[in-house]
Enzyme design. Structure first.
Site, short mmCIF file in Angstrom:
data_model
loop_
_atom_site.label_atom_id
_atom_site.label_comp_id
_atom_site.label_asym_id
_atom_site.label_seq_id
_atom_site.Cartn_x
_atom_site.Cartn_y
_atom_site.Cartn_z
CG ASP A 45 -2.11 -1.08 1.24
OD1 ASP A 45 -1.75 -1.21 0.54
OD2 ASP A 45 -2.57 -1.27 2.13
CD GLU A 123 -3.45 9.06 6.55
OE1 GLU A 123 -2.47 8.95 6.61
OE2 GLU A 123 -3.81 7.30 7.06
CG ASN A 164 -10.58 6.74 11.25
OD1 ASN A 164 -10.86 7.87 11.42
ND2 ASN A 164 -10.67 5.35 11.12
CB SER A 166 -3.37 3.15 14.85
OG SER A 166 -3.73 4.04 14.51
#
EC number: 2.7.1.23
Length: 272
Positions: A45, A123, A164, A166
């Site tokens: 990712d 994010e 987010n 976590s």
């Protein structure tokens, strides 16, 4: 079809890149890193995030395909031992795609009359290095709260499974074009209060942060960070732009969540 191959520097990823390059040349694909139709990322990712920002100005013409050389990621559908199948799929391409919403970040700095704009796939966070961060939070132009703590995180639906999560945020399906705010180490006592809960914000609203004075704030947008400038205001909203993935074998979102955080039924089966 014009193809770009974007791989991380690990030996395994570079080996897969070399093998895939040879297969593309043998099947008469055009290798074009500057104006590709499809970008094949090799790694995980993080590699796809890097490719997204590398081709950010070409999102309307590019579709992404992710090959993972480690654990299955949220943006990588193919394993490194399936590249023959991937090449066949590309040969019979019908230009189908699936798209995800993005986060637009607009920043007003004290030293510039013009706003600077960024785009996030996962994010954006705002933190402060040397002291408690004090920031007024506005929703849809209305003051909601004065936040005190370590920082704030605003995520996209696909980014809801990353930092987010976590922070205790909700996992949101990408079909919902919403934003989410999650607190980072908020201060809550008899004097200072915040909602102290993640918030899902509707797509027609926008989020505004107005931090207190100081040049030691750190703004992050995905893996990029910006600091040493006084921030007057940050606005977040759902971008009109989107990221597109080639829909050859796109894994169902909740299957990705299950694979990443729970595992299969066989892996979790216990003897009773």
């Amino acid at each position: 079809m014009k193809i770009a191959i974007f791989a991380n520097k690990r030996a395994k990823s570079q080996a897969v890149k070399k093998k895939l390059y040879q297969k593309f040349v043998e099947r008469h694909f055009v290798i074009d890193d500057k104006e590709p139709d499809v970008v094949v990322t090799i790694g995980g990712d993080g590699t796809l995030l890097s490719a997204f920002h590398h081709y950010e100005d070409k999102l309307e013409q590019v579709r992404f395909v992710g090959v993972h050389t480690g654990h299955l990621g949220f943006y990588t559908d193919w394993r490194d031992d399936e590249i023959d199948d991937l090449v066949i799929s590309l040969q019979s391409d019908n230009r189908q795609s699936v798209s995800y919403p993005l986060l637009e970040v607009s920043v007003k700095y004290a030293d510039s009359p013009r706003r600077e704009r960024y785009l996030a796939l996962n994010e954006s966070t705002l933190k402060r290095n040397s002291a408690t961060m004090v920031t007024d939070v506005y929703i849809g132009g209305e003051l909601f709260e004065r936040f005190r703590g370590d920082g704030l995180c605003v995520s996209t639906p696909t980014g809801s499974t990353a930092y987010n999560k976590s922070l205790g945020g909700a996992v949101v399906h990408p079909n919902l074009e919403v934003l989410q705010i999650a607190e980072i180490g908020s201060i809550n006592n008899r004097v200072f209060r915040t909602l102290s809960s993640p918030m899902i914000v509707a797509p027609n609203d926008w989020i505004t942060f107005r931090p207190g004075k100081g040049s030691d704030f750190v703004l992050t947008v995905d893996s990029e960070s910006y600091h040493n400038r006084q921030i007057c205001e940050i606005q977040y909203k759902v971008s009109k732009r989107r990221i597109y993935f080639a829909k050859y074998r796109h894994t169902h979102f909740w299957r990705r969540v299950q694979d990443a955080f729970i595992g299969t039924e066989d892996e979790n089966r216990m003897d009773l």
